[in-house]
Design an enzyme around this catalytic site. Structure first.
Site, PDB file in Angstrom:
ATOM      1  N   ASP A   1       0.779  -1.246   0.000  1.00 37.79           N
ATOM      2  CA  ASP A   1       0.000   0.000   0.000  1.00 37.79           C
ATOM      3  C   ASP A   1       0.815   1.304   0.000  1.00 37.79           C
ATOM      4  O   ASP A   1       0.505   2.235   0.765  1.00 37.79           O
ATOM      5  CB  ASP A   1      -0.961   0.013   1.209  1.00 37.79           C
ATOM      6  CG  ASP A   1      -1.979  -1.117   1.170  1.00 37.79           C
ATOM      7  OD1 ASP A   1      -1.973  -1.909   0.213  1.00 37.79           O
ATOM      8  OD2 ASP A   1      -2.780  -1.227   2.130  1.00 37.79           O
TER       9      ASP A   1
ATOM     10  N   LYS B   1      -7.002  -4.940  -2.822  1.00 35.38           N
ATOM     11  CA  LYS B   1      -7.760  -5.488  -1.689  1.00 35.38           C
ATOM     12  C   LYS B   1      -8.678  -4.431  -1.099  1.00 35.38           C
ATOM     13  O   LYS B   1      -8.465  -3.230  -1.315  1.00 35.38           O
ATOM     14  CB  LYS B   1      -6.788  -6.014  -0.628  1.00 35.38           C
ATOM     15  CG  LYS B   1      -5.901  -4.920  -0.087  1.00 35.38           C
ATOM     16  CD  LYS B   1      -4.881  -5.450   0.866  1.00 35.38           C
ATOM     17  CE  LYS B   1      -4.040  -4.337   1.423  1.00 35.38           C
ATOM     18  NZ  LYS B   1      -4.789  -3.283   2.131  1.00 35.38           N
TER      19      LYS B   1
ATOM     20  N   CYS C   1      -1.959  -2.704   7.698  1.00 38.28           N
ATOM     21  CA  CYS C   1      -1.885  -3.648   6.571  1.00 38.28           C
ATOM     22  C   CYS C   1      -0.608  -4.465   6.554  1.00 38.28           C
ATOM     23  O   CYS C   1      -0.632  -5.640   6.180  1.00 38.28           O
ATOM     24  CB  CYS C   1      -2.144  -2.912   5.269  1.00 38.28           C
ATOM     25  SG  CYS C   1      -3.872  -2.367   5.189  1.00 38.28           S
TER      26      CYS C   1
HETATM   27  C1  VGL Z   1      -4.621   0.761   5.766  1.00 37.09           C
HETATM   28  C2  VGL Z   1      -6.127   1.766   7.167  1.00 37.09           C
HETATM   29  C3  VGL Z   1      -7.123   1.609   6.246  1.00 37.09           C
HETATM   30  C4  VGL Z   1      -3.219   0.314   5.528  1.00 37.09           C
HETATM   31  C5  VGL Z   1      -5.615   0.593   4.826  1.00 37.09           C
HETATM   32  O1  VGL Z   1      -2.797   0.201   4.361  1.00 37.09           O
HETATM   33  O2  VGL Z   1      -2.508   0.077   6.535  1.00 37.09           O
HETATM   34  N1  VGL Z   1      -4.884   1.330   6.933  1.00 37.09           N
HETATM   35  N2  VGL Z   1      -6.865   1.023   5.073  1.00 37.09           N
END
Ligand code: VGL
Ligand code: ZN
Length: 210
Positions: A17, A115, A160
């Site tokens: 991410d 995802k 994540c």
């Molecule tokens: C994430 C919060 C919400 C992450 C993703 O990538 O850690 N954190 N969505």
């Protein structure tokens, strides 16, 4: 400086991410999120095998505070899948906030897993949605390609990256986290909880790896 034992044939670098919304200027900025980009670019050069993930939510996703009247970002609610932190709208499919950071340069990455694509359920992990049952397909990819160890980097360490590392282990892979290539959100003890979980599960966490 510590170096990873020479990455071998069974090793896969999993980059979680590294997206505009998780960097300063984005809608859910992780402090110092952009600082991981050069570190990850360098590390990725040492790996023949690299997979990326993108958080990739439909508009009105269940994890957004804006989907719950009267709630604010960072409130917690209970869901059928357990507690859920409510987030600002982030990483909406096809938006510039959901794009990978423009300076991330990993041309040899073989796969991007997206995802959090189902409106009613969040997915922190690259392996399973937050019901811990609905697979993304990553386990099958890793098994079929013969990988045995997953090296994790990216954003956010305490969400994540953490849940992906835990699911790597529960899916039968060994997992290693490279902390200097991660940054954390750190809400209500989430970073300490992530570190506790790593040590409980035998997930080796390099504090500094070049
Ligand atoms: C994430 C919060 C919400 C992450 C993703 O990538 O850690 N954190 N969505
Ligand atoms: Zn998300």
């Amino acid at each position: 400086m510590t170096t990873l034992p020479e990455p071998g044939g069974g090793d896969l670098l999993l980059i979680i991410d590294v997206q505009n919304d998780f960097c300063p200027g984005g809608s859910l900025p992780v402090p110092g999120g952009h600082e991981v980009v050069p570190v990850i670019n360098r590390l990725a050069g040492k790996f023949a095998d690299v997979v990326l993930t993108q958080d990739w939510h439909p508009p009105g996703h269940h994890s957004f505070a804006s989907s719950h009247p009267g709630r604010q970002p960072f409130d917690r609610i209970e869901t059928v899948h357990g507690p859920q932190v409510l987030w600002p709208d982030h990483c909406v499919q096809g938006t510039s906030g959901a794009a990978l950071h423009p300076d991330l340069h990993i041309p040899h990455a073989a796969l991007i897993i997206r995802k959090g694509i189902h409106k009613e359920i969040d997915s922190y992990s690259a392996f399973f949605e937050n019901d811990h049952a609905t697979p993304t397909g990553l386990t099958g990819y890793l098994r079929e390609r013969g990988f045995t160890r997953v090296i994790l980097v990216g954003l956010a360490l305490d969400f994540c990256v953490r849940y992906s590392a835990e699911d790597a282990v529960s899916s039968g892979f060994s997992a290693v986290v490279v902390e200097n290539a991660c940054r954390a959100i750190d809400v209500e003890g989430s970073l300490a909880a992530a570190r506790n979980s790593f040590s409980a599960l035998g997930i080796h966490c390099y504090r500094h790896l070049e």
